[in-house]
Structures are given as C-alpha cells and as structure tokens.
Write a protein that holds these residues in place. Structure first.
Motif, PDB file in Angstrom:
ATOM      1  N   LYS A  76      27.610  48.626 -66.072  1.00 56.26           N
ATOM      2  CA  LYS A  76      28.051  48.756 -64.929  1.00 56.26           C
ATOM      3  C   LYS A  76      27.376  49.920 -64.218  1.00 56.26           C
ATOM      4  CE  LYS A  76      32.572  46.109 -65.543  1.00 56.26           C
ATOM      5  NZ  LYS A  76      34.083  46.528 -65.955  1.00 56.26           N
ATOM      6  N   LEU A  77      27.632  49.952 -62.792  1.00 57.65           N
ATOM      7  CA  LEU A  77      27.721  51.609 -62.132  1.00 57.65           C
ATOM      8  C   LEU A  77      28.617  51.568 -61.606  1.00 57.65           C
ATOM      9  CD1 LEU A  77      25.253  53.062 -60.066  1.00 57.65           C
ATOM     10  CD2 LEU A  77      25.261  51.036 -58.662  1.00 57.65           C
ATOM     11  N   ILE A  78      28.864  52.875 -61.726  1.00 55.96           N
ATOM     12  CA  ILE A  78      30.015  53.371 -62.149  1.00 55.96           C
ATOM     13  C   ILE A  78      29.992  54.803 -60.865  1.00 55.96           C
ATOM     14  CG2 ILE A  78      31.212  52.529 -63.651  1.00 55.96           C
ATOM     15  CD1 ILE A  78      31.487  54.852 -65.012  1.00 55.96           C
ATOM     16  N   CYS A  79      31.429  56.081 -60.883  1.00 51.95           N
ATOM     17  CA  CYS A  79      31.136  57.168 -60.454  1.00 51.95           C
ATOM     18  C   CYS A  79      32.381  57.923 -61.059  1.00 51.95           C
ATOM     19  CB  CYS A  79      32.037  56.858 -58.924  1.00 51.95           C
ATOM     20  SG  CYS A  79      32.282  58.822 -58.714  1.00 51.95           S
ATOM     21  N   GLU A  80      31.786  58.183 -61.962  1.00 48.78           N
ATOM     22  CA  GLU A  80      33.068  59.279 -62.578  1.00 48.78           C
ATOM     23  C   GLU A  80      33.520  60.337 -62.923  1.00 48.78           C
ATOM     24  OE1 GLU A  80      32.529  58.749 -67.408  1.00 48.78           O
ATOM     25  OE2 GLU A  80      32.176  60.857 -67.124  1.00 48.78           O
ATOM     26  N   ILE A  81      35.014  60.111 -62.470  1.00 53.76           N
ATOM     27  CA  ILE A  81      35.455  61.538 -62.334  1.00 53.76           C
ATOM     28  C   ILE A  81      35.865  62.525 -63.371  1.00 53.76           C
ATOM     29  CG2 ILE A  81      37.170  62.771 -60.871  1.00 53.76           C
ATOM     30  CD1 ILE A  81      36.927  61.264 -58.917  1.00 53.76           C
ATOM     31  N   ASN A  82      36.010  63.386 -64.020  1.00 52.01           N
ATOM     32  CA  ASN A  82      35.818  63.875 -65.038  1.00 52.01           C
ATOM     33  C   ASN A  82      36.672  65.580 -65.312  1.00 52.01           C
ATOM     34  OD1 ASN A  82      36.106  65.306 -67.298  1.00 52.01           O
ATOM     35  ND2 ASN A  82      34.400  64.674 -69.046  1.00 52.01           N
ATOM     36  N   LEU A  83      37.589  65.423 -64.676  1.00 43.46           N
ATOM     37  CA  LEU A  83      38.772  66.757 -64.075  1.00 43.46           C
ATOM     38  C   LEU A  83      38.368  67.734 -65.375  1.00 43.46           C
ATOM     39  CD1 LEU A  83      41.106  65.446 -62.356  1.00 43.46           C
ATOM     40  CD2 LEU A  83      38.919  66.319 -60.883  1.00 43.46           C
ATOM     41  N   ILE A 100      26.997  52.680 -67.150  1.00 42.10           N
ATOM     42  CA  ILE A 100      27.440  52.407 -68.413  1.00 42.10           C
ATOM     43  C   ILE A 100      27.069  51.555 -68.578  1.00 42.10           C
ATOM     44  CG2 ILE A 100      29.573  54.595 -68.633  1.00 42.10           C
ATOM     45  CD1 ILE A 100      32.225  52.095 -67.661  1.00 42.10           C
ATOM     46  N   LYS A 101      26.948  51.330 -70.454  1.00 39.24           N
ATOM     47  CA  LYS A 101      27.112  50.333 -71.196  1.00 39.24           C
ATOM     48  C   LYS A 101      27.187  49.231 -72.269  1.00 39.24           C
ATOM     49  CE  LYS A 101      21.509  51.067 -68.818  1.00 39.24           C
ATOM     50  NZ  LYS A 101      20.550  50.766 -70.272  1.00 39.24           N
ATOM     51  N   SER A 102      27.033  47.866 -72.570  1.00 41.36           N
ATOM     52  CA  SER A 102      27.760  47.507 -73.831  1.00 41.36           C
ATOM     53  C   SER A 102      26.406  46.634 -74.211  1.00 41.36           C
ATOM     54  CB  SER A 102      28.675  47.107 -73.544  1.00 41.36           C
ATOM     55  OG  SER A 102      29.673  46.814 -74.988  1.00 41.36           O
ATOM     56  N   THR A 103      26.513  46.001 -75.622  1.00 43.40           N
ATOM     57  CA  THR A 103      25.829  45.128 -75.999  1.00 43.40           C
ATOM     58  C   THR A 103      26.475  43.844 -76.479  1.00 43.40           C
ATOM     59  OG1 THR A 103      25.737  45.592 -78.563  1.00 43.40           O
ATOM     60  CG2 THR A 103      23.239  46.744 -76.995  1.00 43.40           C
ATOM     61  N   THR A 104      28.079  44.096 -75.882  1.00 40.83           N
ATOM     62  CA  THR A 104      28.624  42.412 -76.522  1.00 40.83           C
ATOM     63  C   THR A 104      29.379  41.977 -75.060  1.00 40.83           C
ATOM     64  OG1 THR A 104      30.464  44.512 -76.763  1.00 40.83           O
ATOM     65  CG2 THR A 104      29.174  43.249 -78.843  1.00 40.83           C
ATOM     66  N   TYR A 106      30.436  43.340 -71.192  1.00 41.73           N
ATOM     67  CA  TYR A 106      31.197  44.216 -69.525  1.00 41.73           C
ATOM     68  C   TYR A 106      31.561  45.439 -69.773  1.00 41.73           C
ATOM     69  CZ  TYR A 106      27.843  41.703 -66.519  1.00 41.73           C
ATOM     70  OH  TYR A 106      27.095  40.697 -65.930  1.00 41.73           O
ATOM     71  N   PRO A 107      31.408  46.650 -70.734  1.00 44.09           N
ATOM     72  CA  PRO A 107      32.566  47.091 -70.802  1.00 44.09           C
ATOM     73  C   PRO A 107      33.392  47.728 -69.545  1.00 44.09           C
ATOM     74  CG  PRO A 107      30.701  48.260 -69.755  1.00 44.09           C
ATOM     75  CD  PRO A 107      30.124  46.962 -69.874  1.00 44.09           C
ATOM     76  N   GLY A 108      35.189  48.042 -70.637  1.00 44.46           N
ATOM     77  CA  GLY A 108      36.063  48.571 -70.080  1.00 44.46           C
ATOM     78  C   GLY A 108      35.509  49.536 -69.310  1.00 44.46           C
ATOM     79  N   LEU A 109      36.795  50.227 -68.197  1.00 45.21           N
ATOM     80  CA  LEU A 109      36.308  51.554 -67.110  1.00 45.21           C
ATOM     81  C   LEU A 109      37.814  52.542 -67.901  1.00 45.21           C
ATOM     82  CD1 LEU A 109      36.337  50.292 -63.343  1.00 45.21           C
ATOM     83  CD2 LEU A 109      34.501  51.036 -65.229  1.00 45.21           C
ATOM     84  N   THR A 110      37.409  53.762 -67.937  1.00 45.30           N
ATOM     85  CA  THR A 110      38.502  54.561 -68.243  1.00 45.30           C
ATOM     86  C   THR A 110      39.044  54.513 -67.049  1.00 45.30           C
ATOM     87  OG1 THR A 110      37.231  55.064 -70.160  1.00 45.30           O
ATOM     88  CG2 THR A 110      38.424  56.596 -69.356  1.00 45.30           C
ATOM     89  N   GLN A 111      40.518  54.875 -66.946  1.00 50.83           N
ATOM     90  CA  GLN A 111      41.016  55.055 -65.208  1.00 50.83           C
ATOM     91  C   GLN A 111      42.255  55.688 -66.101  1.00 50.83           C
ATOM     92  OE1 GLN A 111      41.593  51.034 -63.995  1.00 50.83           O
ATOM     93  NE2 GLN A 111      39.399  51.270 -62.244  1.00 50.83           N
ATOM     94  N   GLN A 112      42.236  56.811 -65.983  1.00 48.58           N
ATOM     95  CA  GLN A 112      43.215  57.607 -66.580  1.00 48.58           C
ATOM     96  C   GLN A 112      44.032  58.329 -65.444  1.00 48.58           C
ATOM     97  OE1 GLN A 112      41.883  61.129 -68.538  1.00 48.58           O
ATOM     98  NE2 GLN A 112      41.484  59.380 -70.419  1.00 48.58           N
ATOM     99  N   PHE A 123      34.946  54.994 -61.636  1.00 53.33           N
ATOM    100  CA  PHE A 123      35.081  53.287 -59.923  1.00 53.33           C
ATOM    101  C   PHE A 123      34.370  52.810 -60.293  1.00 53.33           C
ATOM    102  CE2 PHE A 123      34.194  52.630 -55.570  1.00 53.33           C
ATOM    103  CZ  PHE A 123      34.992  52.439 -55.390  1.00 53.33           C
ATOM    104  N   GLU A 124      33.980  51.578 -60.535  1.00 51.88           N
ATOM    105  CA  GLU A 124      32.535  50.986 -60.232  1.00 51.88           C
ATOM    106  C   GLU A 124      32.466  50.094 -59.281  1.00 51.88           C
ATOM    107  OE1 GLU A 124      32.522  46.318 -61.823  1.00 51.88           O
ATOM    108  OE2 GLU A 124      33.955  47.722 -63.015  1.00 51.88           O
ATOM    109  N   PHE A 125      31.187  50.499 -58.971  1.00 47.15           N
ATOM    110  CA  PHE A 125      30.475  49.725 -58.069  1.00 47.15           C
ATOM    111  C   PHE A 125      29.726  48.466 -57.984  1.00 47.15           C
ATOM    112  CE2 PHE A 125      30.736  54.350 -56.897  1.00 47.15           C
ATOM    113  CZ  PHE A 125      30.683  54.241 -55.523  1.00 47.15           C
ATOM    114  N   ALA A 126      29.143  48.012 -58.971  1.00 49.96           N
ATOM    115  CA  ALA A 126      28.636  46.888 -59.262  1.00 49.96           C
ATOM    116  C   ALA A 126      28.713  46.553 -60.949  1.00 49.96           C
ATOM    117  CB  ALA A 126      27.195  47.085 -58.910  1.00 49.96           C
TER     118      ALA A 126
END
Length: 208
Positions: A76-83, A100-104, A106-112, A123-126
């Motif tokens: 997944k191509l994402i924009c990650e905000i890390n405050l 972000i990648k996974s071999t099993t 599509y990885p889940g997103l961290t959205q706190q 935030f996911e782009f593709a």
C-alpha cells in the motif's frame, strides 16, 4: 491558564488548527486537488497536489516517486503522519510518503486519533502487488474531500429531516396523533363496568 489562538500577538498552534479543521470536516480525510497517481514496473509516483489528513493540510510539490522493489508482497502506498517525531524549520519529519508491505495480504492501516492522544495516522493512496515481474494489480484507492459533495450531503440530510417533520405535522393535522382537550370528559362517582358474569366498580374522578 487561558490561551488565545486567534488573537493579536498570540501563536495559533498547529494542534489547535488541526483540531478545528478536523471537527469541521467530520474527521474525513482526502485529496482536495491533484495528487494524480502513476506507476512503472519498479516505482509508484504521486504528482503535485493537495490533501488533508485529520485536519492537517499537506502538499506535494512537483512529484514524489518511490521505488517498489521486486520482493513478493502486497503493498500500500500511504502518507504516514507521526506526531512523535519533531520537525525542524527546514525539514518536515512528521509526515512522509511510504510503502508498507505484507507477504500474506494487504496490510492494515494504523489510524489513531491524532487530534486526541494518538500519534500515527496512515492515509492510503493506492494498493498493488510486487514480485519478479514488477508492479501488478495497481489500484487507485484515494478518497477525496469534495466540498460540493459535502454540501450536497448536508443538503440531502437536511431535506430528509424537513420531510420527516412535514410527515409528523400531517399526522397532527388529521387528528390521529392527539386528542383535543374539548373531547375529554371528566367523570366523577362510581362507574359499573360489565365484565361478562359480573361487574367492576371503579372510583372516579378521573379523565377518559
């Protein structure tokens, strides 16, 4: 201590501004303009544009291209905000485009909730897959902040509420939802009610 954020000689903090924007947008995130996606067999690119993530505005100047690799992975191509990181005057470190990648799968997103106590929001782009043949199954998954659509949604919900109010008023007007005070009779004394084999005495006054 009372602080002012939109007063003369006072600082308008990024935290305060993001909170208000996030509230106005109902916690929605998305592309506002541009951010067109493209890919080759070995890279993905986001072109110039603007987007908003949990009340924080971001811009891509020119374009950003990321190498994808050839490992067998779901990406997944994402924009990650890390405050939890610290920016400098010359460098933005709290936001980054990444894969972000996974071999099993599509990885889940961290959205706190980064307007509260959270620090990370992705935030996911593709999404796409990589392997020895390069990038495959590329899918644009961007969401958008279309202010005309937001207005239309609010307008639709408002019209639905008005129609519901009209329906309730029509019920009131035909008399099925209430009893007029003039139709209420006050009875006092004892009333004998036939109940098959006998009677029941009910003491009044009351209203029927």
């Amino acid at each position: 201590m009372l602080k002012g954020h939109v007063f003369d000689e006072q600082l308008f903090s990024s935290e305060c501004f993001a909170l208000f924007i996030d509230t106005f947008l109902g916690k929605e995130c998305g592309v506002v303009k541009g951010c067109t996606l493209s890919n080759t067999s070995s890279s993905v690119t986001v072109s110039n544009g603007f987007f908003c993530v949990r009340g924080r505005f971001l811009e891509i100047e020119g374009s950003d291209t990321l190498a994808t690799g050839t490992d067998n992975a779901y990406c997944k191509l994402i924009c990650e905000i890390n405050l939890s990181k610290e920016n400098t005057e010359s460098e933005l470190t709290q936001a980054v485009l990444k894969i972000i990648k996974s071999t099993t799968g599509y990885p889940g997103l961290t959205q706190q909730d980064i307007t509260d106590e959270g620090t990370i929001y992705q935030f996911e782009f593709a999404q796409f897959r990589t392997g020895t043949n390069g990038v495959t199954d590329f899918i644009d998954t961007r969401s958008y902040l279309d202010f005309d659509s937001i207005y239309s949604q609010v307008n639709t919900e408002t019209k639905a509420l008005i129609e519901e109010i009209k329906t309730q008023l029509e019920i009131v007007e035909d008399g099925s939802a209430y009893v007029l005070k003039d139709n209420i009779v006050e009875v006092s004394g004892n009333v004998s009610l036939n109940n098959g084999s006998g009677s029941v005495n009910v003491a009044y006054p009351t209203r029927i």
